[in-house]
Enzyme design. Structure first.
Site, short mmCIF file in Angstrom:
data_model
loop_
_atom_site.label_atom_id
_atom_site.label_comp_id
_atom_site.label_asym_id
_atom_site.label_seq_id
_atom_site.Cartn_x
_atom_site.Cartn_y
_atom_site.Cartn_z
N SER A 49 0.85 -1.19 0.00
CA SER A 49 0.00 0.00 0.00
C SER A 49 0.88 1.23 0.00
CB SER A 49 -0.92 0.00 1.23
OG SER A 49 -0.16 0.34 2.37
N LYS A 50 0.21 2.38 -0.11
CA LYS A 50 0.93 3.65 -0.23
C LYS A 50 1.93 3.87 0.90
CE LYS A 50 -1.02 6.82 -3.35
NZ LYS A 50 -2.37 6.79 -3.84
N ARG A 51 1.63 3.31 2.06
CA ARG A 51 2.53 3.59 3.18
C ARG A 51 3.89 2.92 2.98
NH1 ARG A 51 2.70 -0.71 6.80
NH2 ARG A 51 1.08 -2.11 6.04
N GLY A 93 5.44 3.06 0.08
CA GLY A 93 6.13 3.85 -0.94
C GLY A 93 5.23 3.97 -2.15
#
Ligand code: GLU
Length: 464
Positions: free
Chosen positions: A240-242, A244
């Site tokens: 997920s975005k967390r 990168g």
């Protein structure tokens, strides 16, 4: 048999890196077998599908060099065909009409939950004729799941997978509003597109058994299936975005090269010995589904960046210059034709040091803009009175220097020798004056690219 593969994204969001890898594997497999690689946009979820997402997917695939061999097929445009097949199954007695109401279905679910069974339609209309009360009422079409035996799939990545048919349900293929269900539409489309190999994420593995029901009922030959493991973050959690960047275009915007991203994605879960750098032509030569691992892969950004540096050093200078100038313009760095020319002249040296286009742009900015560079803190600290005096002296000395890359190097060496100073004590103040930083390409290259006038202007400014 001509191999035909397809990538079938749902346009409900941007194309993420996992989807890109699925597309890549479909592409490589098709190329390897001199077949065709197609694209199907699965836009049947009208509420969640958007035009922006479609455009983003197409743009991402283009950037990755994974554009399909035929125009994309839009699933929603094929609803009449999906309905036609549902009705054909009905006519063949392989499917039936179901008038169960939402209330009845809710009740079945509740009862199943109370008995600790998985919720399942109880097949009440499978062998029942409609009465007068069903007259004119809408009905769904359900497929008749096989009641006995097993469904076995020889998956090209997962190996043999099987399910007892008693676990399959009479799934709806056409809803009472006349729209097809997703699992049904996929089969009809794959059949009509003459897909021979379905290569997709292993989150679709359980769907495969239900899709087989449609193939088998229609008497269609099933395609080969290959379910590839998903990509996780370094911590093993779903990417997920967390972790990168996850969207393909984010990687582009962060300065990665598409060939490096493809190479990285290929190596993630596929291998040929310990070859790390596998450019596309080589990948086409080598790619085989049996070399795809079954374990989920973990995204390693550091590794990707390293690989990107390798590709960067091999990349064409003119292409990198264009990309760097675009990045600088986006960052608001002002430059004219001289600035652009200098960046081009320095590119062979600059690219030796950078790992991404972003880094490359950062290290090229000083050459692009006109006039004395902005100094970073380390550079400022180096500008001692002694260094300034050295610069003033160098400005005089360089005024007559021959302005060629190699000559400049000799000129500076001679200077150091005559003045009895270390070359470093000549190069560092110069570097600071010219680039505003303590790191740069070789100083003779920087002087050469900036030109005599611009160099002297910067040296004098720093000396003042
Ligand atoms: N549309 C599905 C997805 O985006 C893919 C289905 C398939 O490949 O069969 O996950």
């Amino acid at each position: 048999m001509t191999v035909r593969t397809r990538f079938a994204p749902s346009p409900t969001g941007y194309l993420h890196i996992g989807g890109a890898r699925t597309a890549l594997f479909n592409f490589l497999f098709a190329r390897r077998h001199k077949g065709a690689y197609l694209l199907r946009i699965e836009d049947t979820d009208r509420e969640r599908s958007t035009k922006e997402a479609v455009d983003q997917i197409l743009e991402s695939l283009e950037w990755l060099g994974l554009t399909p061999d035929e125009p994309p097929v839009f699933q929603a445009s094929r609803e009449a065909r999906h309905a036609e097949i549902a009705h054909a199954l009905l006519a063949m007695g392989k499917a039936y009409r179901c008038w169960a109401t939402p209330e009845e279905l809710a009740q079945m679910r509740e009862q199943a939950a109370a008995e600790g069974r998985p919720p399942r339609y109880d097949r009440r209309w499978r062998d029942r004729e409609p009465g007068p009360e069903q007259e004119g009422k809408p009905f769904a079409i359900r497929i008749k799941a096989p009641l006995e035996g097993e469904t076995v799939v020889q998956d090209l990545v997962q190996g043999e997978v099987r399910v007892r048919n008693s676990e399959l349900d009479d799934m709806i293929i056409l809803r009472s509003d006349g729209t097809p269900t997703y699992l049904h539409a996929v089969v009809v489309d794959d059949h009509d597109m003459e897909i021979t190999h379905v290569i997709r994420g292993d989150d679709h593995l359980t769907n495969t058994f239900r899709q087989c029901m449609v193939y088998d009922a229609m008497g269609w030959r099933r395609p080969h299936f290959a379910h590839i493991p998903l990509i996780h973050g370094a911590d093993g959690a779903k990417l997920s975005k967390r972790h990168g960047a996850v969207s393909v275009l984010d990687f582009r915007d962060q300065g990665y090269l598409p060939e490096a991203v493809c190479n990285y994605l290929l190596r993630l879960g596929w291998g040929h010995g310990d070859e790390e750098v596998v450019p596309r032509e080589r990948a086409i030569e080598l790619f085989d589904l049996k070399d795809v691992g079954r374990a989920p892969s973990r995204m390693d950004y550091a590794k990707l960046t390293h690989l990107n540096g390798i590709y960067l050093r091999q990349a064409d200078d003119a292409r990198l210059t264009r990309a760097v100038l675009e990045t600088l313009a986006r960052r608001g760095v002002l430059f004219g034709t001289d600035g652009a020319k200098r960046v081009a002249m320095l590119m062979p040296d600059l690219k030796e040091r950078a790992r991404t286009i972003e880094e490359l742009a950062g290290s090229a900015a000083f050459a692009a803009h006109e006039g004395p560079p902005v100094m970073d803190a380390k550079a400022l600290a180096l500008l001692t009175p002694e260094a300034k005096a050295r610069l003033a002296d160098l400005a005089e000395f360089l005024a007559d220097a021959p302005w060629e890359k190699a000559d400049l190097e000799h000129w500076l060496r001679d200077y150091a020798e005559v003045k009895q100073v270390k070359l470093k004590d000549v190069a560092q103040p110069l570097r600071v004056a010219l680039s505003g930083s303590t790191t740069s390409p070789p100083i003779n290259a920087v002087l050469w690219a900036l030109g005599r006038d611009e160099s002297l202007l910067r040296i004098n400014a720093a000396a003042a």
